[in-house]
Design an enzyme around this catalytic site. Structure first.
Site, PDB file in Angstrom:
ATOM      1  N   GLY A 267       0.832  -1.193   0.000  1.00 56.11           N
ATOM      2  CA  GLY A 267       0.000   0.000   0.000  1.00 56.11           C
ATOM      3  C   GLY A 267       0.870   1.246   0.000  1.00 56.11           C
ATOM      4  O   GLY A 267       0.380   2.370   0.066  1.00 56.11           O
ATOM      5  N   THR A 268       2.178   1.051  -0.109  1.00 54.62           N
ATOM      6  CA  THR A 268       3.135   2.138   0.056  1.00 54.62           C
ATOM      7  C   THR A 268       3.423   2.895  -1.230  1.00 54.62           C
ATOM      8  O   THR A 268       3.896   4.021  -1.182  1.00 54.62           O
ATOM      9  CB  THR A 268       4.463   1.548   0.553  1.00 54.62           C
ATOM     10  OG1 THR A 268       4.746   0.404  -0.273  1.00 54.62           O
ATOM     11  CG2 THR A 268       4.359   1.082   1.992  1.00 54.62           C
TER      12      THR A 268
ATOM     13  N   GLN B   2       3.006   8.567   2.764  1.00 55.15           N
ATOM     14  CA  GLN B   2       3.631   7.726   3.782  1.00 55.15           C
ATOM     15  C   GLN B   2       3.841   8.510   5.075  1.00 55.15           C
ATOM     16  O   GLN B   2       3.567   8.022   6.166  1.00 55.15           O
ATOM     17  CB  GLN B   2       4.984   7.220   3.271  1.00 55.15           C
ATOM     18  CG  GLN B   2       4.869   6.138   2.231  1.00 55.15           C
ATOM     19  CD  GLN B   2       4.435   4.830   2.856  1.00 55.15           C
ATOM     20  OE1 GLN B   2       5.174   4.198   3.589  1.00 55.15           O
ATOM     21  NE2 GLN B   2       3.214   4.433   2.610  1.00 55.15           N
TER      22      GLN B   2
ATOM     23  N   GLY C  39       9.199   4.738   4.956  1.00 55.49           N
ATOM     24  CA  GLY C  39       7.933   4.178   5.433  1.00 55.49           C
ATOM     25  C   GLY C  39       7.786   4.182   6.938  1.00 55.49           C
ATOM     26  O   GLY C  39       6.687   4.292   7.455  1.00 55.49           O
ATOM     27  N   GLU C  40       8.888   4.034   7.638  1.00 56.18           N
ATOM     28  CA  GLU C  40       8.797   3.899   9.089  1.00 56.18           C
ATOM     29  C   GLU C  40       9.316   5.121   9.832  1.00 56.18           C
ATOM     30  O   GLU C  40       9.406   5.110  11.057  1.00 56.18           O
ATOM     31  CB  GLU C  40       9.540   2.636   9.525  1.00 56.18           C
ATOM     32  CG  GLU C  40       8.835   1.396   9.014  1.00 56.18           C
ATOM     33  CD  GLU C  40       9.639   0.129   9.223  1.00 56.18           C
ATOM     34  OE1 GLU C  40       9.383  -0.570  10.195  1.00 56.18           O
ATOM     35  OE2 GLU C  40      10.518  -0.156   8.395  1.00 56.18           O
TER      36      GLU C  40
HETATM   37 MO1  MOS Z   1       8.347  -3.258   9.096  1.00 58.78          MO
HETATM   38  S1  MOS Z   1       7.639  -3.351  11.039  1.00 58.78           S
HETATM   39  O1  MOS Z   1      10.011  -3.449   9.376  1.00 58.78           O
HETATM   40  O2  MOS Z   1       7.666  -4.676   8.417  1.00 58.78           O
END
Ligand code: MOS
Length: 740
Positions: free
Chosen positions: A465-466, A638, A704-705
């Site tokens: 979904g990214t 994101q 993403g994180e």
């Molecule tokens: Mo992400 S929590 O490193 O899949």
């Protein structure tokens, strides 16, 4: 919300709309359980109602009377499933606890699976399976009787004599923080569909790592890896929960083989709380020693993390917290707390979400103690090397602070807690840093360029979904000099060349590096065919298209196909072989020659009602620097999604565990709180340009994180500024603001 146009000078890619957008909004995108298999049977799980003990007996008589029931699988008839070793990280089994009984090791462990002609019959029969247990008293979490502790300190950052430096510091701060259990709750449930044909197994399952799924399924059911095919072109949210191999997959594969018929399992929302991994609760003790002027001389961060009895799962985010600033001396430690729980696992930004929340809350507390602006404190402690002597490949933290502070209007802040007010609403402004290690993995890709100027890209990367389809397509379009509309991208299938687990935000960097290499190989072949050295193709213009056709004619072929492998620095020569066998290599972060990290600064306004203590977040501004951005539109999305999740972590989310039974209480979306539209108002993203060719050939850091890392601390710091109350245990709910 501002929507900055892409600036060619700023290392930012075009804001192309998603290649898969149309498929998604029209319902054409096939998720795991959408695949049509011939004459499927339907499975329904039965999970344990105790957390510790043994199954004494299982009475299946009533269940078998339900019309349409085909078979009931439990520990007595699944002995041919092999035990495979727990492996933390990409693709390995979620847990050592793989059996379906008779021993019960956590609440909600799978104890049986009913398979029937219809979903309804399977569900009805599952509810008629009567299990008699011999229960033991389980240990639920921190402070429970019967837990065991295990120091887990291997290789964590240490520098100088931090205890001594702390003991003699002018200013000392000692605080403790706590974060709760959380569950992923993706929109897409955990599903598995298995179909056998000529002794070949196809698995349709949402996956962050199809090569790992394939390899572990083969081991689990005892067949050759070449006889398993894993398919996962679309994933409806994963965030770590679909990165590893879970016991359900082997069970469904076995059932399909035994019944000689495809079997489809869609686990329920509540079952999803126990059949997969989760973010474990953590505790932190932080001690900081500083000079009166703000220079930090000692940083000591100790963490405690809950895990299962057998498995040493740990996120150990001191690896990152201890490096963020130029701390003079550093001491870190992690203790695992073993309880009667399933093994936890990755959940978005696993190490940094709890550990940076603790660090960034403590930095704010230190700023209060020093009577210093918290940005100024971070400026004083900004450094080009960390306490262990490692250098940053690039570091734009202060740039992010400067831009976000200006957009937010931080200069107008009155530092006195409780001093800013709008009628009955107490206003609080807080900020915190976001940081995330840049991971890059071994990856392979195949690209085929046709004489008509279209191209196919094949790589078993994953789009959760990214926007992976889109940015991988952009990389090919750019490298081949053709329009994005001429590129077809295939992902999420174990028959394609392998990419690493879609974890640690590595997909864009790893996949694009391999795709770029394959495209360069195509360019080299085309260039050979020609006398001139001009790069073939261009995003527009008939002349170059003619050139392309001419070049293919000269070569006498209709298409050029190239396969390329990318190995990042630090990868052993067998990394590619291991990747094909289902074990990914991920390098980067703090592990390499330099510290490779993306960074950001997040600013939050909270409003706390003076009487009811209701907490609102009317606006949040985040500025992020993450190397090259392939696509400013998907990047912005994101970051926005991540900050919204951050607000959720700060104010809403927590899985409640009953300490008497070690079972989850709120395993549904009615009781597990997440934000709704009314909770989220103004979310503003600033994309800070940054160039870093050290991290990988394409210069991409993962994003993403990153965005949800600083949010919880920024909210907590803003709540303190609004109320004078420092909440050190997440989530911050209004009852925590009623005291005093
Ligand atoms: Mo992400 S929590 O490193 O899949």
């Amino acid at each position: 919300m501002s929507r900055a146009a892409p600036d060619p000078q700023s290392n930012m890619g075009n804001p192309e709309p998603r290649l898969d957008g149309r498929l998604k909004v029209t319902g054409e995108a096939r998720y795991g359980s959408d695949f049509v298999v011939g004459n499927p049977a339907y499975a329904f799980l039965v999970t344990s109602s105790i957390a510790k003990g043994r199954i004494e007996s299982m009475d299946l008589r009533d269940a078998r009377t339900v019309p349409g029931v085909l078979e009931i699988f439990n520990h007595e008839n699944t002995g041919e499933l092999k035990d495979i070793k727990y492996a933390k990280g990409g693709g390995g089994p979620t847990s050592s606890i793989q059996g379906f009984g008779p021993q019960i090791q956590y609440g909600g462990q799978i104890v049986a699976m009913v398979v029937a002609d219809t979903f309804e019959a399977a569900r009805e029969a599952a509810h008629k399976v009567r299990v008699s247990y011999q229960p033991d008293q389980p240990s639920a979490t921190f402070d429970s009787l019967g837990i065991s502790e295990q120091p887990f300190n291997d290789g964590l950052p240490q520098a100088g004599d931090a205890e001594q430096a702390y003991g003699t510091a002018d200013v000392q701060l000692e605080t403790q923080y706590e974060t709760p259990t959380q569950h992923h709750n993706s929109i897409e449930l955990f599903t598995t569909t298995c179909a056998w044909r000529d002794n070949q197994l196809t698995i349709y399952e949402p996956s962050q790592f199809v090569y790992g799924l394939k390899a572990n399924a083969a081991k689990k059911i005892g067949v050759n890896i070449a006889d398993v095919h894993a398919v996962s072109p679309f994933v409806g949210g994963a965030f770590g929960s679909k990165a590893q191999f879970s016991p359900r997959t082997g069970l469904v594969a076995l059932a399909a083989r035994r019944l000689n018929r495809p079997v489809k399992l869609v686990a329920t929302r509540d079952q999803g709380f126990t059949i997969q991994t989760y973010r474990a609760e953590t505790r932190h003790r932080i001690r900081i020693g500083a000079e009166r002027g703000g220079k930090i001389t000692s940083f000591i961060h100790e963490g405690w993390e809950v895990t299962s009895r057998p498995d040493p799962y740990s996120v150990s985010g001191v690896e990152d917290s201890a490096r963020l600033y130029g701390f003079g001396a550093v001491k870190t430690g992690v203790t695992l707390v073993h309880a009667d729980r399933n093994t936890p696992g990755f959940m978005r930004s696993p190490p940094v979400v709890p550990y940076i929340y603790a660090l960034e809350s403590a930095i704010d507390e230190l700023a209060v103690k020093l009577e210093m602006d918290p940005i100024e404190l971070r400026r004083i402690n900004d450094a080009s090397i960390d306490a262990t002597g490692k250098q940053w490949s690039s570091r734009s933290l202060l740039k992010c602070y400067d831009q976000a502070a200006e957009r937010f209007g931080w200069a107008n802040r009155n530092a006195q807690p409780g001093s800013m007010r709008d009628g009955d609403w107490l206003i609080g402004w807080g900020c915190a840093s976001a940081v995330y290690p840049t991971h890059v993995g071994a990856a392979a890709a195949r690209v085929r360029l046709m004489a008509n100027g279209t191209a196919d890209v094949q790589i078993a990367a994953h789009d959760l979904g990214t926007g992976a389809y889109t940015v991988i397509g952009q990389m090919a379009a750019e490298s081949l000099g053709i329009p994005l509309a001429s590129v077809t991208v295939e992902l999420g299938d174990s028959e394609l060349p392998p990419a690493p687990v879609a974890g640690g935000s590595n997909t864009t960097a790893s996949a694009c590096s391999a795709v770029m290499k394959a495209c360069q190989a195509i360019q080299a072949k085309l260039t050979q065919s020609s006398d001139d050295q001009v790069t073939v193709g261009s995003a527009s213009g008939d002349r170059s298209k003619l050139n392309l056709e001419d070049r293919f004619k000269k070569l006498g072929v209709g298409a050029i196909e190239e396969y390329a492998e990318y190995l990042p620095p630090g990868a052993k020569p067998d990394a590619m072989k291991n990747l094909y066998a289902g074990t990914p290599f991920l390098g980067g972060g703090s592990k390499g020659e330099k510290l490779m990290y993306a960074m950001g600064a997040e600013f939050v306004e909270v409003r706390v009602h003076a009487l009811t203590r209701e907490i609102r977040v009317p606006r949040i501004v985040g500025a992020f620097a993450a190397g090259r951005l392939m696509n400013t539109r998907t990047a912005r999305s994101q970051y926005m999604g991540a900050m919204i999740w951050g607000i959720s972590s700060a104010l809403h989310e927590a899985t409640e565990i009953d300490p008497r039974t070690a079972r989850y209480v709120n395993d549904n979306l009615a009781d597990y709180l997440i934000p709704v539209n009314a909770d989220i108002q103004d979310v503003d993203v600033i994309l800070v340009p940054e160039e870093d060719k050290f991290v990988n050939p394409v210069g991409v850091k993962g994003i993403g994180e990153l965005g949800n890392v600083g949010t919880a601390a920024a909210v907590a710091n803003a709540v303190y500024h609004a109320t004078g109350i420092r909440v050190r245990k997440l989530p911050i709910r209004l009852e925590k603001l009623l005291a005093t």
